[in-house]
Design an enzyme around this catalytic site. Sequence first.
Site, PDB file in Angstrom:
ATOM      1  N   ARG A 137       0.813  -1.241   0.000  1.00  0.00           N
ATOM      2  CA  ARG A 137       0.000   0.000   0.000  1.00  0.00           C
ATOM      3  C   ARG A 137       0.836   1.276   0.000  1.00  0.00           C
ATOM      4  NH1 ARG A 137      -3.284  -2.811   3.780  1.00  0.00           N
ATOM      5  NH2 ARG A 137      -5.041  -3.743   2.704  1.00  0.00           N
ATOM      6  N   LYS A 159       3.883  11.865 -10.675  1.00  0.00           N
ATOM      7  CA  LYS A 159       3.061  11.073 -11.604  1.00  0.00           C
ATOM      8  C   LYS A 159       3.793   9.775 -11.876  1.00  0.00           C
ATOM      9  CE  LYS A 159       0.397  14.469 -14.210  1.00  0.00           C
ATOM     10  NZ  LYS A 159       0.191  15.106 -15.532  1.00  0.00           N
ATOM     11  N   GLU A 201      12.043  20.138 -23.313  1.00  0.00           N
ATOM     12  CA  GLU A 201      11.274  20.402 -22.088  1.00  0.00           C
ATOM     13  C   GLU A 201      11.821  21.630 -21.355  1.00  0.00           C
ATOM     14  OE1 GLU A 201       8.482  18.884 -21.133  1.00  0.00           O
ATOM     15  OE2 GLU A 201       8.470  16.978 -22.211  1.00  0.00           O
ATOM     16  N   LYS A 243       8.635  23.761 -12.323  1.00  0.00           N
ATOM     17  CA  LYS A 243       7.746  22.598 -12.156  1.00  0.00           C
ATOM     18  C   LYS A 243       7.350  22.438 -10.689  1.00  0.00           C
ATOM     19  CE  LYS A 243       6.409  18.055 -13.282  1.00  0.00           C
ATOM     20  NZ  LYS A 243       6.509  16.873 -14.080  1.00  0.00           N
ATOM     21  N   GLU A 253      -3.376  17.880 -10.724  1.00  0.00           N
ATOM     22  CA  GLU A 253      -3.872  18.402 -12.000  1.00  0.00           C
ATOM     23  C   GLU A 253      -5.395  18.540 -11.974  1.00  0.00           C
ATOM     24  OE1 GLU A 253      -1.798  16.722 -15.366  1.00  0.00           O
ATOM     25  OE2 GLU A 253      -3.207  17.625 -16.771  1.00  0.00           O
ATOM     26  N   ARG A 259      -1.364  22.872 -13.394  1.00  0.00           N
ATOM     27  CA  ARG A 259      -0.491  21.765 -13.820  1.00  0.00           C
ATOM     28  C   ARG A 259      -0.705  21.416 -15.291  1.00  0.00           C
ATOM     29  NH1 ARG A 259       1.750  16.615 -10.362  1.00  0.00           N
ATOM     30  NH2 ARG A 259       3.103  15.868 -12.021  1.00  0.00           N
ATOM     31  N   ASN A 263       1.560  20.780 -20.039  1.00  0.00           N
ATOM     32  CA  ASN A 263       1.313  20.009 -21.260  1.00  0.00           C
ATOM     33  C   ASN A 263       1.424  20.854 -22.520  1.00  0.00           C
ATOM     34  OD1 ASN A 263       0.843  17.549 -19.912  1.00  0.00           O
ATOM     35  ND2 ASN A 263      -1.209  18.245 -19.363  1.00  0.00           N
ATOM     36  N   HIS A 266       1.904  19.252 -25.872  1.00  0.00           N
ATOM     37  CA  HIS A 266       1.728  17.806 -25.717  1.00  0.00           C
ATOM     38  C   HIS A 266       0.503  17.251 -26.433  1.00  0.00           C
ATOM     39  CE1 HIS A 266       5.001  18.256 -22.957  1.00  0.00           C
ATOM     40  NE2 HIS A 266       4.983  16.989 -22.616  1.00  0.00           N
ATOM     41  N   HIS A 270       1.464  14.105 -28.475  1.00  0.00           N
ATOM     42  CA  HIS A 270       0.933  12.756 -28.243  1.00  0.00           C
ATOM     43  C   HIS A 270       0.332  12.182 -29.519  1.00  0.00           C
ATOM     44  CE1 HIS A 270       0.699  13.544 -23.649  1.00  0.00           C
ATOM     45  NE2 HIS A 270       1.857  13.029 -24.003  1.00  0.00           N
ATOM     46  N   HIS A 283      10.227  11.409 -27.298  1.00  0.00           N
ATOM     47  CA  HIS A 283       9.170  12.248 -26.723  1.00  0.00           C
ATOM     48  C   HIS A 283       9.523  13.740 -26.823  1.00  0.00           C
ATOM     49  CE1 HIS A 283       5.956  13.640 -24.160  1.00  0.00           C
ATOM     50  NE2 HIS A 283       6.834  14.162 -23.323  1.00  0.00           N
TER      51      HIS A 283
HETATM   52  N1  GLY Z   1       4.694  15.966 -17.217  1.00  0.00           N
HETATM   53  C1  GLY Z   1       3.593  16.753 -16.827  1.00  0.00           C
HETATM   54  C2  GLY Z   1       3.292  16.678 -15.371  1.00  0.00           C
HETATM   55  O1  GLY Z   1       4.085  16.166 -14.604  1.00  0.00           O
HETATM   56  O2  GLY Z   1       2.254  17.121 -14.956  1.00  0.00           O
END
Ligand code: GLY
Length: 381
Positions: A137, A159, A201, A243, A253, A259, A263, A266, A270, A283
Site C-alpha cells: 500500500r 506522476k 522540455e 515545475k 492536475e 499543472r 502540457n 503535448h 501525443h 518524446h
Molecule cells: N509531465 C507533466 C506533469 O508532470 O504534470
Amino acid sequence: MNANPSEPAGVPAPVASHIVRVSLGERSYEIQIQAGLLADLGSRLLRIAKGRRLLVVTDRTIGPLFGPVLARSLQAAGFDGSLAELPPGEGAKSLDVAKFLYDRCFDAQLDRSSCLVALGGGVMGDLTGFVAATYMRGIDFVQVPTTLLSMVDASVGGKVAVDHPRAKNAIGAFHQPRAVFIDPLVLAKLPDRELKAGLAEVIKYGVLDDRTFFEFVESNVGKLLQRDAAALSSAIEKSCAIKARIVGEDEREREGGPRALLNLGHTFAHAIETCTNYQGYLHGEAVAIGMAMACELSVARKLLSRGDADRVRQLIELAGLPVKLKAGDPPADDLHAATFRDKKARGGKLRFVLATSIGTTKVFDDVPEEAARKIWDLPRD
Ligand code: GLY
C-alpha cells in the site's frame, strides 16, 4: 568502465549545489542538484530513509554506467541494498515487469520502512514509482534521473504509471518521491539526441512560465549543447523550480489548475507519437514539434505575436530539434483524429495549452476544430 561519474573526461570541475523544494505539506521534498552527487548518495539518503533496506531499480544500459558508484556509496552509508536491472525501453513500463519487481521487493525483504531507488530515465522513474505506490500500500521511493528529460520533468511531481496495451500511462497514481537527486555530470554519458530531446522540455518552461528563463536558454543554448556543467545545472534548477512551484499549487492536475500548463505542445506531441507508433520521434522531439505547432495555433487565434512564435521556433531549431513533421509522416487526417483520442480532450472537445506571449500560457477548450485541423497542414520537411 569509468566507475566514478564524478570524474568523467571532458567535463569541467563541479559547480555549486542547488536545492529546489517541492512544497506539499507532509509530502514535501527536496530536489538536490549537484555535480558529483552520485558518489555521495548514500549519506544523503541516510537523512531521509526510515530503514536500511532498499532496492535500486535500473536498466541494463544505465546500471553498468552508474550502478557501481551508487552501490559503493550506499554500502559505505550502511544500507542493505539490492539491485534489479531491467531491459531498457518503454516495454519495461508494464504490469508484468511491475509484478517481477514486486517479487524482487519480497526477495529483498522490503517492508514499509524500505525505499526504492529509481536510477535511470523516465521509464525507470515511472515504473519504480508505480511499484513504490502499490507495494504494501505504498512505500518510499527516491528518483535519481539520468536523462535531461527526466531530470526536468518526469522525476518531479509524483506522476507514476505503467502502460496498458490500449493507452500509455493508463494505470498509475500520484505518489511523490521522498527526494530527487540530480547529478548533472551523468549527462556526460547521454547520447546527443537524448540531450537535445531534454532541451525541448527546458525550452517549454521558458515559453510557458518565464520569459527571462527563455532568454537565458537563448543565450546559453550553445553551452547547453556542449554540456557545460554550470549552464546545465542552472537550466535544470530553473526548470525544476518552475515545475516544483506548479506542482505545489496543483499536485493532482485539478480541473482548471495550473499543472495542465505543463502540457504545452503535448496535445500535438501525443498525436504524433501515437500515429508513429512511438518509433519515429523521441518524446522530446515530438514535444518540440508540438510546441512549434501550439505557437502557430496561438498566432492563428490572435493570442501570440508572429515575432514571439518565430523566436520560439528559432530557439527550438538552435537546440537541434525538429519544428516540422517529415514528408513521410502519417497523413494530417490521421494525426488530427488522434488529437481527439488524447486524454486531454474532454467530452470530445479539444483542449490546447496556448501561449499569449513568451512566458505566459493558458488552457483553451474553445479552439474550433477547423483551426486545430489546419495546423497539421503546415509545411513538412
Ligand atoms: N509531465 C507533466 C506533469 O508532470 O504534470
